[in-house]
Write an enzyme that holds these catalytic residues in place. Sequence first.
Site, PDB file in Angstrom:
ATOM      1  N   ARG A  13      -3.910  -6.521 -16.544  1.00  0.00           N
ATOM      2  CA  ARG A  13      -3.017  -5.387 -16.316  1.00  0.00           C
ATOM      3  C   ARG A  13      -1.602  -5.908 -16.565  1.00  0.00           C
ATOM      4  O   ARG A  13      -1.149  -6.809 -15.861  1.00  0.00           O
ATOM      5  CB  ARG A  13      -3.181  -4.890 -14.875  1.00  0.00           C
ATOM      6  CG  ARG A  13      -2.430  -3.608 -14.492  1.00  0.00           C
ATOM      7  CD  ARG A  13      -3.090  -2.320 -14.969  1.00  0.00           C
ATOM      8  NE  ARG A  13      -4.347  -1.959 -14.379  1.00  0.00           N
ATOM      9  CZ  ARG A  13      -4.511  -1.205 -13.287  1.00  0.00           C
ATOM     10  NH1 ARG A  13      -3.486  -0.769 -12.616  1.00  0.00           N
ATOM     11  NH2 ARG A  13      -5.712  -0.872 -12.881  1.00  0.00           N
ATOM     12  N   SER A  49      -4.728   2.887 -15.487  1.00  0.00           N
ATOM     13  CA  SER A  49      -4.880   3.821 -14.377  1.00  0.00           C
ATOM     14  C   SER A  49      -3.568   4.563 -14.103  1.00  0.00           C
ATOM     15  O   SER A  49      -3.080   5.286 -14.950  1.00  0.00           O
ATOM     16  CB  SER A  49      -5.386   3.068 -13.144  1.00  0.00           C
ATOM     17  OG  SER A  49      -5.730   3.971 -12.133  1.00  0.00           O
ATOM     18  N   ASP A  72      -5.631  10.892 -10.843  1.00  0.00           N
ATOM     19  CA  ASP A  72      -4.690   9.987 -11.495  1.00  0.00           C
ATOM     20  C   ASP A  72      -5.023   9.980 -12.991  1.00  0.00           C
ATOM     21  O   ASP A  72      -6.015  10.592 -13.423  1.00  0.00           O
ATOM     22  CB  ASP A  72      -4.735   8.603 -10.853  1.00  0.00           C
ATOM     23  CG  ASP A  72      -6.051   7.883 -11.046  1.00  0.00           C
ATOM     24  OD1 ASP A  72      -7.049   8.550 -11.387  1.00  0.00           O
ATOM     25  OD2 ASP A  72      -6.102   6.653 -10.843  1.00  0.00           O
ATOM     26  N   ASP A 102      -6.458   8.153 -15.227  1.00  0.00           N
ATOM     27  CA  ASP A 102      -7.786   7.808 -15.776  1.00  0.00           C
ATOM     28  C   ASP A 102      -8.906   8.460 -14.976  1.00  0.00           C
ATOM     29  O   ASP A 102     -10.077   8.146 -15.173  1.00  0.00           O
ATOM     30  CB  ASP A 102      -7.972   6.288 -15.869  1.00  0.00           C
ATOM     31  CG  ASP A 102      -8.017   5.604 -14.516  1.00  0.00           C
ATOM     32  OD1 ASP A 102      -7.360   6.101 -13.576  1.00  0.00           O
ATOM     33  OD2 ASP A 102      -8.703   4.566 -14.378  1.00  0.00           O
ATOM     34  N   ARG A 116      -9.442   8.427  -9.391  1.00  0.00           N
ATOM     35  CA  ARG A 116      -8.992   8.708  -8.025  1.00  0.00           C
ATOM     36  C   ARG A 116      -8.754  10.194  -7.853  1.00  0.00           C
ATOM     37  O   ARG A 116      -8.566  10.906  -8.840  1.00  0.00           O
ATOM     38  CB  ARG A 116      -7.684   7.972  -7.718  1.00  0.00           C
ATOM     39  CG  ARG A 116      -7.828   6.475  -7.689  1.00  0.00           C
ATOM     40  CD  ARG A 116      -6.457   5.821  -7.608  1.00  0.00           C
ATOM     41  NE  ARG A 116      -6.548   4.439  -8.017  1.00  0.00           N
ATOM     42  CZ  ARG A 116      -6.281   3.395  -7.237  1.00  0.00           C
ATOM     43  NH1 ARG A 116      -5.870   3.599  -5.997  1.00  0.00           N
ATOM     44  NH2 ARG A 116      -6.403   2.173  -7.681  1.00  0.00           N
ATOM     45  N   GLU A 172     -12.227   3.972  -0.335  1.00  0.00           N
ATOM     46  CA  GLU A 172     -11.099   3.152   0.099  1.00  0.00           C
ATOM     47  C   GLU A 172      -9.884   4.054   0.294  1.00  0.00           C
ATOM     48  O   GLU A 172      -9.788   5.120  -0.325  1.00  0.00           O
ATOM     49  CB  GLU A 172     -10.805   2.033  -0.894  1.00  0.00           C
ATOM     50  CG  GLU A 172     -10.377   2.477  -2.259  1.00  0.00           C
ATOM     51  CD  GLU A 172     -10.065   1.307  -3.196  1.00  0.00           C
ATOM     52  OE1 GLU A 172     -10.245   0.144  -2.809  1.00  0.00           O
ATOM     53  OE2 GLU A 172      -9.640   1.579  -4.326  1.00  0.00           O
TER      54      GLU A 172
END
Length: 586
Positions: free
Chosen positions: A37, A139, A296, A298, A301, A398
């Site tokens: 990333r 992301s 989000d 991609d 989430r 999460e």
Amino acid sequence: QNPKTSAIVKQLLAEGNAGELQKYFGSRMEFGTAGLRAAMGAGISHMNDLTIIQTTQGFCRYLEKNFSDLKKRGVVIGFDARAHLSSGGSSKRFARLAANTFISQGVPVYLFSDITPTPFVPYTVTHLKLCAGIMVTASHNPKQDNGYKVYWENGAQIISPHDKGISQAIEENQEPWPQAWDDKLIDSSLLLHDPYATVNKEYFRDIQKQCFHRNINKKANLKFVHTSVHGVGHKFVQLAFKAFDLSPPFAVPEQKDPDPEFPTVKYPNPEEGKGVLTLSFALAEKDGAKIILANDPDADRLAVAEKQESGEWKVFSGNELGALLGWWIFTCWKNHNRDTCAIKDVYMLSSTVSSKILRAIALKEGFHFEETLTGFKWMGNRAKQLMDQGKAVLFAFEEAIGYMCCPAVLDKDGVSAAAITAEMASFLATRNLSLSQQLKAVYDEYGFHISKASYFICHDPKVIQQLFDNLRNFDGKNTYPKSCGRFKVSGIRDLTTGYDSSQPDQKAILPTSKSSQMITFTFANGGVATMRTSGTEPKIKYYSELCAPPGNSDVEQLKKELDELVNALEKHFFQPEKNNLQRKTE
């Protein structure tokens, strides 16, 4: 050989700009369990054609070593809509270069012909029984970033030791192979396959196993707004609603089409609160929608907001939506499984920094709850182990608004979560209940779990190291804090060093990692607070929660107590002024 990145480097050389060249070439991007990333740009510290080729060559050699049947099974590669004009980098180009690398070695590649949500890659790995998967995405990171996310044959993100093995293989395969740059070669190769049509059909068929109230969905009057925040989610959430027989959500027109510039938001991250949802609120008011669903970029989430009776909008935290989805998925399971013995094989998971609400539900209802380290790589791998033992893993979540609601995807999935949340809300509406009212009912039944999470930004790794060293040597060498302001510390778990004061041998049960900082403090008042570094951003994050037993319904008092605990945590443990830390701003 990319003319744009090449020109950037030549320009810096001509200017004799040693400082910038040091930034570009001083250190290689680190390949970890989250893959890569970084910002797109020139040099080995950035995402570009060369670093993608080198990474994929290393990954290919590592897979050859681990799978004798790699050339029979192959890999899947997906990509989002990110692009960076000044360096010529884009997710699609990187995906094609990665495909070219594998194909040049005789490895079949299932390359999606168009943008897809991240969860489609792990889904394809397991569905087609492939050796591995790659998703090119950053992301919800800022627009200049990109990433390279890797899945193993079990359909979960890689965990150690694979990251180290791949990293070493990248170091050993840096010279681009012949024809590495010529991605046009793949178009005529018999080893190139496009899984787009098959996966689009099969995925939406598989998530229907999580649809329990089709008749209610067909008649539902509840209206939804959906935003994909300039990412990939629009088309797929529309299809998920269709698979559940729900009326399509209203799409925020300015944000529904992919745009790598993310022009209407400061950060393309629904976790950042109401700023990202401004256009969604406006559309919901105009169309009379009560609920907003936001993915989000991609689409792995999901954030959810609901209009309250006061006219205000409530944005649910990841923990609150985790509580609702956990309650809902268990309730649906219970209503469809009359065999009371089956409950002994039912599991739910959440990460150690997430709310303990699932533990409370599991204790009362009789199923199993397990906690893992932070991140879906741990939950995905643990879920697979349990499923291989014949257990049913119903749900994992999460607090960073990630939800795994469907066993066909062993990673967070914002597409299936959107449809399941919409079905839950539609069902509750037939009982004249809102999501907020049901959340209160869950807390009334299983005990209030009040949580608060935030972060400080720090760009200096030395300051971060010093901050955590101070906590480990608080009252002299090798002593942790005994209190935080007026709050007495009753337990400490340090997953960087492996220390856990609650264990007889003082050794932590969860895996430890020296490369990341993470300390959890338990307080005598029932509070828990974890401080940790982020693997993908220059942040020191904290997560705090107060858990009350069922029956303690003085929520305002609990909130006040938690606020005071958080203030003490910031003042005594973070010391933002002394450490020059930048606070999270809306």
